[in-house]
Enzyme design. Structure first.
Site, PDB file in Angstrom:
ATOM      1  N   ASP A  70       0.838  -1.203   0.000  1.00  0.00           N
ATOM      2  CA  ASP A  70       0.000   0.000   0.000  1.00  0.00           C
ATOM      3  C   ASP A  70       0.874   1.255   0.000  1.00  0.00           C
ATOM      4  O   ASP A  70       2.043   1.215   0.405  1.00  0.00           O
ATOM      5  CB  ASP A  70      -0.968   0.015   1.202  1.00  0.00           C
ATOM      6  CG  ASP A  70      -0.269  -0.062   2.545  1.00  0.00           C
ATOM      7  OD1 ASP A  70       0.813  -0.679   2.635  1.00  0.00           O
ATOM      8  OD2 ASP A  70      -0.786   0.513   3.519  1.00  0.00           O
ATOM      9  N   GLU A 135       0.028  -0.989   5.961  1.00  0.00           N
ATOM     10  CA  GLU A 135       1.116  -0.464   6.789  1.00  0.00           C
ATOM     11  C   GLU A 135       0.961   1.039   6.940  1.00  0.00           C
ATOM     12  O   GLU A 135       1.189   1.598   7.994  1.00  0.00           O
ATOM     13  CB  GLU A 135       2.478  -0.770   6.152  1.00  0.00           C
ATOM     14  CG  GLU A 135       3.666  -0.649   7.121  1.00  0.00           C
ATOM     15  CD  GLU A 135       4.197   0.766   7.284  1.00  0.00           C
ATOM     16  OE1 GLU A 135       4.856   1.041   8.289  1.00  0.00           O
ATOM     17  OE2 GLU A 135       3.960   1.604   6.397  1.00  0.00           O
TER      18      GLU A 135
HETATM   19 ZN   LIG Z   1       6.800   2.224   4.183  1.00  0.00          ZN
END
Ligand SMILES: [Zn+2]
Length: 379
Positions: A70, A135
């Site tokens: 992501d 994340e």
């Molecule tokens: Zn990163």
């Protein structure tokens, strides 16, 4: 550019609009790439989040690469001088959202593994890849979930490289081998509100707290150690008073945070803080919130291999550091005692016109290949 394939992989990954928490088929592409190399693939979906676990080999030691597919939002797209979802070369730089954080790191991982396996039919141990699309967001359904649910237990991961952009100015200048812990608190001190002309009828919490505040700030919470600076106590907000100039306030509130080393613990810090507060005789309450234990990887196989690889391949002596914000390394550290972070340069990450260079990609790839050779090649 020695490793042309790195650019091809990165080109494909940048074209996926994987705005956190979405993966937009990055992991499908990566899983096909790894399947062709002989990896076994497992997907774990939690909510909107896609997680990929891939394994090559069945023996110990197990070396894992960990990362995220992501990316953060682009910001004002008009300010980009090229499409953030199209890898674009301009003035010897490669632009696109995620080029440094961290699709570039993933491209280096994938190519290093392909190159390593081409030259080593039989390896010692196994390679595991763990990727998440959560994340940059809340980071609850990604690596944290995989660790806490036991999804990763059967992989027996011995060593873990988080491919986040760890370097400051030049590739190889920094390896991260741990992070400080973070403990926050909200303190409330009760006084008695009153007219400023009649202090005998009031109790001013600002005055009452001032000497204790000094004690909290000047206290030495620890000395730090070889890897960590001394634990730092910082006040982020302090408020008292109702805004009028003729009122003694009735209450004071203060937010604070400890960034702490492995020389102390959350409980020790809470006890020290509470002891100082109790000695003050003030009427107070404190609400604690703990967002992460510190972790540290000592100079063992993985850290030594990475530092030596950087020296041999790039002629650079890396600084071993525990500074900076949090990453998924903190979750991996709960199941694996050797966790390091090494990847591209973090100077342009999360910014407009995020970029990397082909020589940076080349250098990280060289280091990754050298680490694989040091740890998993049959001599
Ligand atoms: Zn990163």
């Amino acid at each position: 550019m020695k490793y042309n394939n790195v650019i091809n992989i990165l080109d494909k990954l940048i074209s996926c609009k994987s705005l956190t928490p979405f993966d937009d088929k990055c992991q499908e592409y990566i899983s096909n790439f790894l399947k062709d190399l002989g990896f076994e693939i497992e997907f774990k979906k939690y909510g909107d989040v896609t997680n990929l676990i891939a394994r090559y080999g069945s023996q110990r030691p197990v070396l894992a690469y960990v990362g995220h597919t992501d990316v953060v939002p682009t910001g004002d797209i008009e300010k980009w001088h090229s499409d953030p979802f199209k890898l674009t070369e301009k003035d010897s730089k490669l632009y696109g959202r995620g080029t440094s954080d961290m699709k570039g790191g993933i491209a280096c991982m994938l190519h290093s593994i392909e190159d390593f396996l081409k030259h080593n039919q039989n390896i010692i141990g196994s390679i595991v890849i763990v990727l998440t699309s959560d994340e940059e967001g809340p980071a609850v359904n990604g690596i944290k979930k995989l660790v806490e649910s036991g999804d990763l237990s059967k992989y027996d991961i011995d060593m873990c490289i988080v491919g986040e952009p760890s370097c400051k100015k030049n590739i190889g200048d920094t390896i991260k081998n741990g992070r400080r812990g973070s403990l926050s608190g909200a303190l409330r001190i009760q006084g008695i509100q009153g007219h400023i002309a009649y202090p005998q009828n009031a109790e001013n919490p600002i005055h009452a707290f001032s000497s204790t505040l000094d004690k909290l700030v000047s206290e030495k919470y620890d000395q730090g150690n070889e890897y960590f600076p001394p634990t730092s106590f910082q006040i982020s907000n302090i408020n008292s008073g109702v805004g009028a100039t003729n009122i003694i306030p009735g209450e004071l509130s203060m937010d604070f945070n400890f960034r702490y080393s492995t020389e102390t613990t959350k409980d020790e810090l809470q006890n020290k803080f509470e002891k100082i507060m109790q000695q003050s005789g003030l009427n107070y309450a404190v609400n604690w919130s703990h967002s992460g234990d510190p972790f540290l990887t000592e100079k063992k196989d993985l850290l030594n291999a990475c530092a030596l690889a950087i020296e041999e391949e790039l002629g650079v002596t890396a600084e071993i550091s525990t500074d900076g914000g949090t990453s998924d390394g903190r979750f991996m550290a709960k199941i694996c005692d050797q966790v390091i972070e090494f990847g591209l340069i973090n100077e342009s990450i999360h910014k407009i016109n995020e970029h990397t260079t082909s020589s940076a990609l080349d250098d990280v790839t060289k280091v990754y290949i050298s680490i694989l050779n040091k740890l998993l090649a049959k001599k």
